[in-house]
Design an enzyme around this catalytic site. Structure first.
Site, PDB file in Angstrom:
ATOM      1  CG  HIS A 156      -1.729  -1.030   1.234  1.00 40.91           C
ATOM      2  ND1 HIS A 156      -3.114  -1.512   0.544  1.00 40.91           N
ATOM      3  CD2 HIS A 156      -1.229  -2.524   2.114  1.00 40.91           C
ATOM      4  CE1 HIS A 156      -3.432  -2.770   0.870  1.00 40.91           C
ATOM      5  NE2 HIS A 156      -2.389  -3.256   1.838  1.00 40.91           N
ATOM      6  CB  SER A 277      12.249  22.851 -15.292  1.00 35.93           C
ATOM      7  OG  SER A 277      12.102  23.734 -14.571  1.00 35.93           O
ATOM      8  CD  GLU A 290       8.071  12.939 -15.417  1.00 30.63           C
ATOM      9  OE1 GLU A 290       7.214  13.223 -15.296  1.00 30.63           O
ATOM     10  OE2 GLU A 290       9.230  12.932 -15.349  1.00 30.63           O
TER      11      GLU A 290
END
Ligand code: ARG
Length: 456
Positions: A156, A277, A290
Site C-alpha cells: 500500500h 526544466s 515518465e
C-alpha cells in the site's frame, strides 16, 4: 492511373479515395519481406509447372533489383502504387517485361500481405527478445551489486517489512521472464505460413507449400485457406505481449520516480538519463521514466484498437485488415526505444544506501516481534493483537518501538520474555526469511542464480 484490378472499372477512383485506400505510406516497411516472399513464390511456381526455370530466374533477379532499389532509396514510387505489393510488381514488370505478369499466378495480395506481415513480425520478435534479454541482464547485474543492501519494503506504499535492494530489483526481473515466454509463443504462432491460401479458397496450382514454408523460415503451414487470409491473432498476441512489457516497465518506472524524489532519495538517476526544466534551474526530472510510464497507454491503445477492428469481421479478407500494420509498427518502435533506455538507466543508476537506512524504522520489525511470540507458543492472531498494543504504546509515548524496555513489553504481556527486544534487528529479520523466494543472503543468492539461468 492503371490499377492492378482496373479491368472491370469504367472510370478511375476519386483522388481522396486513392489516398484513403492506400497503405503504401506505412507498408513500405514490408518491402524486404515482400521481395523474399515473391522470390520464394516464383520458385514454387516452377515446381507447380507454371513458370519455367528460366522465367523464374528472370523474375527472381528482377525482384532482387527491385529490392536493391528499395533498400538504397533509389526506388521511384508512382502515384498508382496502392501498396508495397503493387509497387514491387509494377516495377518488376518494368524491369523484366511481360513475364513479370506471371508472378501473381495463384496468389492474392490477401495471402501475400499476411505472409509479409508474419515474416516481418518474426524478425521483430527476435529483435525484441534480444533487447529484453539485455534489459534482464542489466537488472540482474544491478541486483547482484547490491543484493543484500537493506531497504524498507512496502505494501500500500506504506512501510511494511525490511527487504533488500537486490530483492526489489529482481521482483521486476521475473515479470520480464514471463514476457520472454510470451514473446516466444507469439513467435511460434506467427511462424505459420498462409501463402497458398490465394484470395480465400486456396490456389488452384499444385504449389508445394511445405517447401515454401521451409524456404521462408516458417515452422508450419496454415490448414484452412479462409483462416489463412483472415487470421491476425499473431498480431494481437504480439500487441498484448508488448503491452505487458510496457506495463511492467511502467510500474517499475513509477517506483523509480518515487525513489528518485527528494522525499525518498533512494536513487539518483544519471545525468544521461534525466532532463532539466526550462524554468527551474535546480530541477532534474525523470522524463525517461515518465515517458515509459506514459507510453504504456499508447501500447494498450494499439492493442485495444486492433482488437476492436477485428471484432465482428466476417472470415477471409476484409479491407479492415489493412489497419493491422500501423499499431504493430508503432508498438514495435515504441518498445525498441523504451527497453534499451531502461537498460541504460539501470546500468548508470546510483544508489543512496544512507537514505534507505534512514527509513529502516523499527515499526518494520513489528511482524518479527509477533513471530517471536508465535515461537513461544502464542497463537498468531493473539500475537498480532499484542504487538498491536505494543505499537500503540510506543505511538502514545511518541517513541520508536526500540525505545521500549523489556518491562514496557511485559506490561502488555508476560509472554514477552528474555530476548524479546533482540528481534529489533534488521539484519536478523532479513536472515530469518531463508525460505526460497525470501530475503536471507542464501535465499537471495539462490534467486540470483536462478535469474541468471533465465537469461537467454
Ligand atoms: N494493402 C492491403 C493490406 O494491407 C493488401 C491486401 C489487399 N487486398 C485486397 N483484396 N484489396 O491489407
Amino acid at each position: 492511373m492503371s490499377k492492378l484490378w482496373g479491368g472491370r472499372f469504367a472510370k478511375g477512383t476519386d483522388a481522396l479515395v486513392d489516398e484513403f485506400n492506400a497503405s503504401l505510406p506505412f507498408d513500405q516497411r514490408l518491402a524486404a519481406q515482400d521481395i523474399l516472399g515473391s522470390q520464394a513464390w516464383a520458385r514454387g511456381l516452377v515446381g507447380a509447372g507454371v513458370l519455367t526455370s528460366a522465367e523464374a530466374d528472370t523474375i527472381i533477379a528482377g525482384l532482387q533489383q527491385v529490392g536493391d532499389e528499395l533498400a538504397n532509396g533509389r526506388f521511384q514510387f508512382e502515384p498508382g502504387d496502392e501498396d508495397i505489393h503493387t509497387a514491387v510488381e509494377r516495377r518488376l514488370t518494368e524491369i523484366v517485361g511481360a513475364v513479370g505478369g506471371k508472378l501473381h499466378t495463384g496468389r492474392s495480395r490477401n495471402d501475400q500481405v499476411a505472409t509479409d506481415f508474419r515474416l516481418w513480425l518474426l524478425e521483430a520478435c527476435d529483435q525484441l527478445a534480444e533487447m529484453l534479454a539485455d534489459l534482464q541482464t542489466a537488472l540482474v547485474e544491478n541486483a547482484e551489486a547490491n543484493l543484500n543492501l537493506p531497504m524498507p519494503g512496502y505494501t500500500h506504499l506504506q512501510h511494511a517489512q525490511p527487504i533488500t535492494w537486490g530483492h526489489w530489483v529482481l521482483s521486476h526481473f521475473w515479470p520480464l521472464v514471463r514476457d520472454q515466454e510470451r514473446l516466444a509463443q507469439v513467435r511460434q504462432r506467427t511462424a505459420v505460413l498462409p501463402l497458398g491460401s490465394g484470395a480465400l479458397a486456396g490456389t488452384a496450382f499444385p504449389i508445394d507449400r511445405q517447401a515454401l514454408a521451409a524456404a521462408l523460415g516458417f515452422a508450419a503451414i496454415s490448414q484452412n485457406s479462409l483462416d489463412g487470409v483472415s487470421d491476425r491473432d499473431f498480431a494481437t498476441d504480439f500487441l498484448y505481449t508488448a503491452t505487458m512489457i510496457g506495463l511492467h516497465l511502467s510500474r517499475l518506472s513509477e517506483h523509480l520516480i518515487l525513489f528518485s524524489s527528494s522525499e525518498f532519495g533512494f536513487v539518483r538517476l544519471d545525468d544521461g538519463y534525466s532532463t532539466g526544466s526550462s524554468l527551474m534551474p535546480q530541477k532534474k526530472n525523470p522524463d525517461t521514466l515518465e515517458l515509459t510510464r506514459g507510453k504504456s497507454g499508447r501500447l494498450l491503445g494499439n492493442l485495444v484498437g486492433l482488437l476492436t477492428t477485428l471484432k465482428g469481421l466476417p472470415s477471409s479478407y476484409d479491407k479492415d485488415l489493412q489497419e493491422d500494420k500501423e499499431p504493430v509498427f508503432d508498438t514495435f518502435d515504441t518498445l525498441s526505444l523504451i527497453m534499451p533506455i531502461m537498460a541504460g538507466l539501470f546500468r548508470t543508476l546510483t544508489l543512496r544506501p544512507e537514505r534507505m537506512a534512514q527509513q529502516l524504522e523499527p515499526n518494520l520489525l513489528a511482524t518479527d516481534l509477533a513471530d517471536y511470540l508465535v515461537k513461544r507458543g502464542v497463537p498468531f492472531r493473539q500475537a498480532h493483537h499484542l504487538v498491536g498494543e505494543v505499537v500503540q504504546l510506543a505511538e502514545n509515548r511518541g517513541v520508536p518501538l526500540t525505545a521500549l524496555t523489556q518491562a514496557d513489553l511485559q506490561s502488555i504481556s508476560e509472554e514477552f520474555g528474555e530476548g524479546a527486544t533482540a528481534v529489533f534487528d534488521i539484519k536478523a529479520s532479513l536472515s530469518n526469511r531463508a525460505i526460497i523466494g525470501g530475503t536471507s543472503p542464501e535465499a537471495l543468492q539462490i534467486q540470483l542464480n536462478a535469474a541468471r539461468q533465465q537469461i537467454t
